[in-house]
Design a protein around this motif. Structure first.
Motif, PDB file in Angstrom:
ATOM      1  N   GLY B 135       2.733  51.449  23.840  1.00  0.00           N
ATOM      2  CA  GLY B 135       3.304  50.357  23.057  1.00  0.00           C
ATOM      3  C   GLY B 135       4.821  50.465  22.950  1.00  0.00           C
ATOM      4  O   GLY B 135       5.538  49.484  23.138  1.00  0.00           O
ATOM      5  N   VAL B 136       5.306  51.679  22.678  1.00  0.00           N
ATOM      6  CA  VAL B 136       6.749  51.868  22.572  1.00  0.00           C
ATOM      7  C   VAL B 136       7.421  51.517  23.900  1.00  0.00           C
ATOM      8  O   VAL B 136       8.435  50.807  23.947  1.00  0.00           O
ATOM      9  CB  VAL B 136       7.077  53.324  22.164  1.00  0.00           C
ATOM     10  N   GLY B 137       6.792  51.972  25.003  1.00  0.00           N
ATOM     11  CA  GLY B 137       7.341  51.666  26.324  1.00  0.00           C
ATOM     12  C   GLY B 137       7.339  50.171  26.589  1.00  0.00           C
ATOM     13  O   GLY B 137       8.309  49.613  27.100  1.00  0.00           O
ATOM     14  N   LEU B 138       6.238  49.521  26.202  1.00  0.00           N
ATOM     15  CA  LEU B 138       6.108  48.086  26.442  1.00  0.00           C
ATOM     16  C   LEU B 138       7.181  47.312  25.674  1.00  0.00           C
ATOM     17  O   LEU B 138       7.836  46.414  26.219  1.00  0.00           O
ATOM     18  CB  LEU B 138       4.704  47.628  26.019  1.00  0.00           C
ATOM     19  N   SER B 139       7.382  47.678  24.413  1.00  0.00           N
ATOM     20  CA  SER B 139       8.373  46.944  23.629  1.00  0.00           C
ATOM     21  C   SER B 139       9.770  47.188  24.197  1.00  0.00           C
ATOM     22  O   SER B 139      10.628  46.312  24.155  1.00  0.00           O
ATOM     23  CB  SER B 139       8.305  47.340  22.157  1.00  0.00           C
ATOM     24  N   LEU B 140       9.970  48.376  24.751  1.00  0.00           N
ATOM     25  CA  LEU B 140      11.263  48.681  25.376  1.00  0.00           C
ATOM     26  C   LEU B 140      11.462  47.815  26.612  1.00  0.00           C
ATOM     27  O   LEU B 140      12.557  47.309  26.881  1.00  0.00           O
ATOM     28  CB  LEU B 140      11.266  50.165  25.757  1.00  0.00           C
ATOM     29  N   LEU B 141      10.380  47.636  27.372  1.00  0.00           N
ATOM     30  CA  LEU B 141      10.444  46.795  28.565  1.00  0.00           C
ATOM     31  C   LEU B 141      10.753  45.356  28.178  1.00  0.00           C
ATOM     32  O   LEU B 141      11.550  44.676  28.820  1.00  0.00           O
ATOM     33  CB  LEU B 141       9.106  46.872  29.308  1.00  0.00           C
ATOM     34  N   ILE B 142      10.120  44.898  27.081  1.00  0.00           N
ATOM     35  CA  ILE B 142      10.322  43.507  26.659  1.00  0.00           C
ATOM     36  C   ILE B 142      11.760  43.293  26.195  1.00  0.00           C
ATOM     37  O   ILE B 142      12.404  42.308  26.533  1.00  0.00           O
ATOM     38  CB  ILE B 142       9.345  43.143  25.510  1.00  0.00           C
ATOM     39  N   THR B 143      12.284  44.239  25.408  1.00  0.00           N
ATOM     40  CA  THR B 143      13.605  44.024  24.808  1.00  0.00           C
ATOM     41  C   THR B 143      14.736  44.590  25.658  1.00  0.00           C
ATOM     42  O   THR B 143      15.888  44.237  25.443  1.00  0.00           O
ATOM     43  CB  THR B 143      13.716  44.718  23.436  1.00  0.00           C
ATOM     44  N   GLY B 144      14.417  45.480  26.580  1.00  0.00           N
ATOM     45  CA  GLY B 144      15.488  46.162  27.311  1.00  0.00           C
ATOM     46  C   GLY B 144      16.322  47.039  26.393  1.00  0.00           C
ATOM     47  O   GLY B 144      17.467  47.345  26.673  1.00  0.00           O
ATOM     48  N   GLY B 145      15.731  47.446  25.259  1.00  0.00           N
ATOM     49  CA  GLY B 145      16.448  48.320  24.328  1.00  0.00           C
ATOM     50  C   GLY B 145      17.326  47.566  23.339  1.00  0.00           C
ATOM     51  O   GLY B 145      17.994  48.174  22.519  1.00  0.00           O
ATOM     52  N   ASP B 146      17.312  46.227  23.417  1.00  0.00           N
ATOM     53  CA  ASP B 146      18.157  45.450  22.504  1.00  0.00           C
ATOM     54  C   ASP B 146      17.449  45.179  21.185  1.00  0.00           C
ATOM     55  O   ASP B 146      16.239  45.297  21.082  1.00  0.00           O
ATOM     56  CB  ASP B 146      18.533  44.110  23.143  1.00  0.00           C
ATOM     57  N   ARG B 147      18.258  44.764  20.190  1.00  0.00           N
ATOM     58  CA  ARG B 147      17.715  44.344  18.912  1.00  0.00           C
ATOM     59  C   ARG B 147      17.640  42.831  18.910  1.00  0.00           C
ATOM     60  O   ARG B 147      18.521  42.166  19.408  1.00  0.00           O
ATOM     61  CB  ARG B 147      18.663  44.755  17.791  1.00  0.00           C
ATOM     62  N   ILE B 148      16.576  42.305  18.303  1.00  0.00           N
ATOM     63  CA  ILE B 148      16.470  40.857  18.167  1.00  0.00           C
ATOM     64  C   ILE B 148      16.691  40.520  16.698  1.00  0.00           C
ATOM     65  O   ILE B 148      16.023  41.071  15.826  1.00  0.00           O
ATOM     66  CB  ILE B 148      15.089  40.354  18.623  1.00  0.00           C
ATOM     67  N   LEU B 149      17.637  39.631  16.442  1.00  0.00           N
ATOM     68  CA  LEU B 149      17.966  39.292  15.057  1.00  0.00           C
ATOM     69  C   LEU B 149      17.180  38.065  14.613  1.00  0.00           C
ATOM     70  O   LEU B 149      17.001  37.127  15.372  1.00  0.00           O
ATOM     71  CB  LEU B 149      19.460  39.000  14.929  1.00  0.00           C
ATOM     72  N   ILE B 150      16.724  38.107  13.364  1.00  0.00           N
ATOM     73  CA  ILE B 150      16.028  36.965  12.771  1.00  0.00           C
ATOM     74  C   ILE B 150      16.881  36.463  11.610  1.00  0.00           C
ATOM     75  O   ILE B 150      17.068  37.178  10.625  1.00  0.00           O
ATOM     76  CB  ILE B 150      14.639  37.371  12.238  1.00  0.00           C
ATOM     77  N   ASP B 151      17.377  35.252  11.749  1.00  0.00           N
ATOM     78  CA  ASP B 151      18.264  34.731  10.707  1.00  0.00           C
ATOM     79  C   ASP B 151      17.639  33.615   9.891  1.00  0.00           C
ATOM     80  O   ASP B 151      18.286  33.067   9.007  1.00  0.00           O
ATOM     81  CB  ASP B 151      19.568  34.216  11.350  1.00  0.00           C
ATOM     82  N   ASP B 152      16.392  33.256  10.201  1.00  0.00           N
ATOM     83  CA  ASP B 152      15.754  32.132   9.530  1.00  0.00           C
ATOM     84  C   ASP B 152      15.703  32.358   8.019  1.00  0.00           C
ATOM     85  O   ASP B 152      15.024  33.270   7.542  1.00  0.00           O
ATOM     86  CB  ASP B 152      14.334  31.990  10.096  1.00  0.00           C
ATOM     87  N   PRO B 153      16.421  31.537   7.246  1.00  0.00           N
ATOM     88  CA  PRO B 153      16.455  31.762   5.791  1.00  0.00           C
ATOM     89  C   PRO B 153      15.083  31.615   5.137  1.00  0.00           C
ATOM     90  O   PRO B 153      14.813  32.268   4.125  1.00  0.00           O
ATOM     91  CB  PRO B 153      17.430  30.698   5.279  1.00  0.00           C
ATOM     92  N   VAL B 154      14.223  30.761   5.715  1.00  0.00           N
ATOM     93  CA  VAL B 154      12.891  30.597   5.123  1.00  0.00           C
ATOM     94  C   VAL B 154      12.095  31.893   5.273  1.00  0.00           C
ATOM     95  O   VAL B 154      11.469  32.383   4.326  1.00  0.00           O
ATOM     96  CB  VAL B 154      12.136  29.432   5.794  1.00  0.00           C
ATOM     97  N   PHE B 155      12.140  32.468   6.464  1.00  0.00           N
ATOM     98  CA  PHE B 155      11.421  33.720   6.690  1.00  0.00           C
ATOM     99  C   PHE B 155      12.027  34.849   5.860  1.00  0.00           C
ATOM    100  O   PHE B 155      11.312  35.643   5.237  1.00  0.00           O
ATOM    101  CB  PHE B 155      11.454  34.068   8.179  1.00  0.00           C
ATOM    102  N   ARG B 156      13.353  34.893   5.821  1.00  0.00           N
ATOM    103  CA  ARG B 156      14.011  35.962   5.062  1.00  0.00           C
ATOM    104  C   ARG B 156      13.823  35.803   3.550  1.00  0.00           C
ATOM    105  O   ARG B 156      14.111  36.722   2.790  1.00  0.00           O
ATOM    106  CB  ARG B 156      15.502  36.043   5.409  1.00  0.00           C
ATOM    107  N   SER B 157      13.326  34.617   3.123  1.00  0.00           N
ATOM    108  CA  SER B 157      13.084  34.445   1.686  1.00  0.00           C
ATOM    109  C   SER B 157      12.000  35.411   1.206  1.00  0.00           C
ATOM    110  O   SER B 157      11.900  35.689   0.018  1.00  0.00           O
ATOM    111  CB  SER B 157      12.699  32.998   1.376  1.00  0.00           C
TER     112      SER B 157
END
Lengths: 370, 321
Positions: B135-157
């Motif tokens: 799983g860790v390897g798979l997520s690394l493959l998906i993201t390439g080691g990057d962070r994905i930011l979530i800025d949606d104010p509704v979700f962050r509520s």
């Protein structure tokens, strides 16, 4: 499954790039041979360039690798020709990877490495020099180990002194606090050298700000989630007394900023270290006051370049002065004033570096506390 | 006359007393500890861990173990963020599909985990640990080691909006906990987990399809890991491979400290709630009273040993392996 599609597309693009670049590289080699008749073009293609580092989940190491890849591409190779050795934070794995690499390619190896911890540097360097290969190291080396003790095979060591830049960010923070009030520090893993130096920088700055009080120092292990929890603990303990936060890394600052956001107190200034893309973006937006950029892209490229050029004989390390064998890497403080320009220049794109100008950004010889 | 209190009863209530004792201890050293604002902070740090720990509780009840949470969380968090950002970046509207999407990812990984464990007859310890790495390897493959930011104010509520001093994510987690309790106490599947944990041979002899039940437990665990992943993303606004980091230690510790026996058959999700609170109260309290963090790790270690010791009647065992 679009990421798989992207990956395949990227690989095809790389292949196309490789063809173009290798055509270009052949022309270049032919040109080089023709203008320097006295010297045969080195059989550079035989040399294998490898980078050994901790992991790919960290933007810092991704920056290092992008530099290493930019360097091998500058040779007309594809980025896939850079051999990646990932130790996952284990010195044992780091050493055994290096030994496997050496037994496969022998003296045709040019290795760039962060040996993971200081004691591991010596066995790595000894293994490389026994094989007649070439190694350049960054970050971790004991003080009694020097490249010049290994002739040409231990090409160079680069590290960063974090005291001075960390002191500068602390000053930026204290000025923003109006020179008074309480500050808390979130540090890295307590035994890590950068963690020690970054705290030292903060303490140096404190000397010239008598009205600033260092309320607490706590390790959050470079970890975003842990920093988040530590910061909420600080808020309970000190409440409104906290007027500023000094973080030893960007990754921890993200956790701190979210902890403040959860409380609805987003106006407390925060400074950090490392200059990751996200952090620089936050500095540009004013969410973060300052960070320090250590240019991992350049470090990744130039370290590989040094090992490679020593291996093909472009220069003889033992003929170089000591400050070319052991030197500090670059560090730039990024503040809200210059963040936008900085981002355009260093984050959104990478400047075209001349990988043959080995010491262009070096910041002088390494000083040892005696 | 003093009413007779059996050792069993004491054993059941020990985790709660430990929790109350810790709260009193930290409050005595720093009265700021005992405030709604601080309890909200503890709740924020505890909610993602609670979901993960509740998930693994089901597996531990059967006497198995699941160590795949870090990988599952990483993949679920990253897939959640990718789907959300691809579908407009807001959970209101189509982007809301990211939530069931992440839960399906968690369930799928749990199912694979269970199938490997049951069909290939690989011990759950090894199967799940390996799958966690995948799983860790798979997520690394998906993201390439990057962070994905979530800025949606509704979700962050989930983090920023509060009722009664506590952020929304706390209530979401409590609701999920009640659902978990319902599964545990009021469904046949839940009761059967106890049966398997209490004595697998007996359960098999009584006609239970043990293999199928094991797979179901891993699927339920996977869904709760995904819930934990979503709340972890809500807490920091970042989805990355590192999102899963440290959850293995925290969740297993919480389950054990809460009084659920590693051998299976006793304990449950309420124990896990207490366990998660104990672990997070220690984490928060150590900072609040200003003790260095190596004390924190040491104290957690001691707690785990004492909790495991107290969780079962040790006289019943002639040897341990």
């Amino acid at each position: 499954m679009s990421f798989i599609k992207n990956y395949i597309e990227q690989q095809m693009l790389n292949r196309r790039k490789l063809l173009l670049l290798s055509a270009y590289g052949l022309c270049g080699a032919a040109f080089g041979a023709s203008v320097r008749p006295g010297r045969a073009a080195p059989a550079s293609r035989d040399i294998k360039v490898a980078w050994s580092y901790r992991d790919r989940t960290n933007p810092y190491w991704n920056g290092i690798v992008s530099g290493g890849e930019a360097f091998v591409e500058s040779l007309g190779w594809s980025s896939g020709d850079l051999i990646n050795l990932i130790n996952g934070g284990s010195s044992e794995k780091s050493l055994s990877d290096v030994k496997s690499l050496l037994s496969r390619y022998g003296n045709k190896t040019a290795l760039a490495i962060d040996p993971n911890d200081m004691p591991n540097c010596r066995p790595v360097v000894e293994a490389v020099s026994q094989a007649g290969a070439y190694v350049s190291t960054i970050w971790n080396k004991t003080d009694d180990l020097h490249p010049w003790d290994f002739g040409d095979n231990y090409v160079s060591h680069m590290t960063w002194s974090d005291v001075q830049p960390s002191e500068q960010t602390a000053r930026v923070l204290f000025d923003a606090m109006g020179g008074k009030g309480g500050v808390v520090h979130l540090g890295g893993i307590a035994s890590n050298n950068p963690a020690i130096e970054r705290l030292k920088g903060l303490k140096n700055a404190l000397k010239s700000y008598p009205n600033i009080e260092l309320l607490a120092v706590q390790a959050a292990d470079w970890d975003t989630q842990k920093a988040n929890q530590v910061m909420s603990g600080f808020l309970t303990r000190y409440g409104d007394a906290i007027k500023g936060v000094h973080c030893a890394s960007d990754t921890m600052a993200y956790g701190v900023i979210e902890a403040l956001r959860a409380e609805g107190t987003e106006n407390i200034p925060v400074v950090s270290y490392d200059g990751n893309a996200q952090a620089v973006q936050m500095v540009a937006q004013g969410k973060l006051l300052a960070t320090v950029f250590t240019n991992p892209h350049w470090a990744g490229g130039i370290t590989a370049s040094l090992a490679y050029h020593a291996a093909i004989g472009s220069f003889k390390p033992s003929k170089e002065p000591k400050e070319h064998r052991e030197f500090y890497g670059p560090a730039m403080v990024v503040t809200t004033k210059d963040a936008k320009d900085f981002k355009a220049k260093y984050i959104d794109s990478n400047p075209q570096y001349n990988w043959n100008d080995f010491w262009a950004l070096a910041k002088g010889p390494i000083q040892y506390d005696t | 006359m003093v009413p007779h209190i059996s050792a069993e009863t004491i054993r059941r209530w020990v985790p709660l007393f430990v929790l109350l004792g810790l709260v009193l201890f930290f409050t005595a050293l720093n009265p700021h500890f005992f405030s709604v604002r601080n309890f909200a902070r503890i709740a924020i740090s505890a909610t993602p861990a609670l979901m993960v720990a509740v998930g693994v509780t089901f597996v531990i009840l059967m006497g198995s173990i699941d160590l795949s949470m870090e990988g599952t969380i990483a993949v679920a968090a990253v897939m959640f963020a990718l789907i959300l950002n691809r579908l407009g970046g807001s959970v209101v509207g189509v982007g809301g599909l990211a939530i069931p999407g992440a839960l399906v990812v968690g369930a799928a990984l749990g199912a694979i985990n269970g199938l490997i464990h049951v069909k290939l007859k690989i011990p759950s310890f090894m199967a799940s640990l390996s799958l966690g790495f995948v799983g860790v390897g798979l997520s690394l493959l998906i993201t390439g080691g990057d962070r994905i930011l979530i800025d949606d104010p509704v979700f962050r509520s989930l983090l920023t909006v509060r009722f009664g001093g506590f952020p929304l994510m706390t209530y979401v987690a409590l609701f999920c906990l009640v659902v978990a309790w319902f599964i545990q106490a009021n469904t046949t599947i839940g009761r059967n987990f106890y049966a398997i944990g209490g004595g697998e041979e007996l359960a098999r002899g009584s006609g239970l399809n043990v293999g199928r039940l094991r797979i179901i437990a891993f699927v339920i665990a996977g869904v709760f890991y995904a819930l934990g992943a979503i709340l972890a993303v809500a807490r920091l606004g970042i989805a990355e491979t590192e999102t899963g980091r440290n959850f293995m230690f925290v969740s297993i510790t919480s389950v054990v400290v809460g009084g659920t026996a590693l051998a299976g058959g006793s304990g449950g999700v309420w124990n896990t709630l207490i366990g998660v609170l104990i672990v997070n109260v220690i984490g928060n309290g150590m900072v609040v009273i200003g003790l260095p963090d190596y004390f924190q790790d040491g104290m957690l270690g001691l707690l785990v040993i004492s909790a495991v010791y107290l969780s079962m009647d040790r006289r019943a065992f002639s040897f341990v392996k």
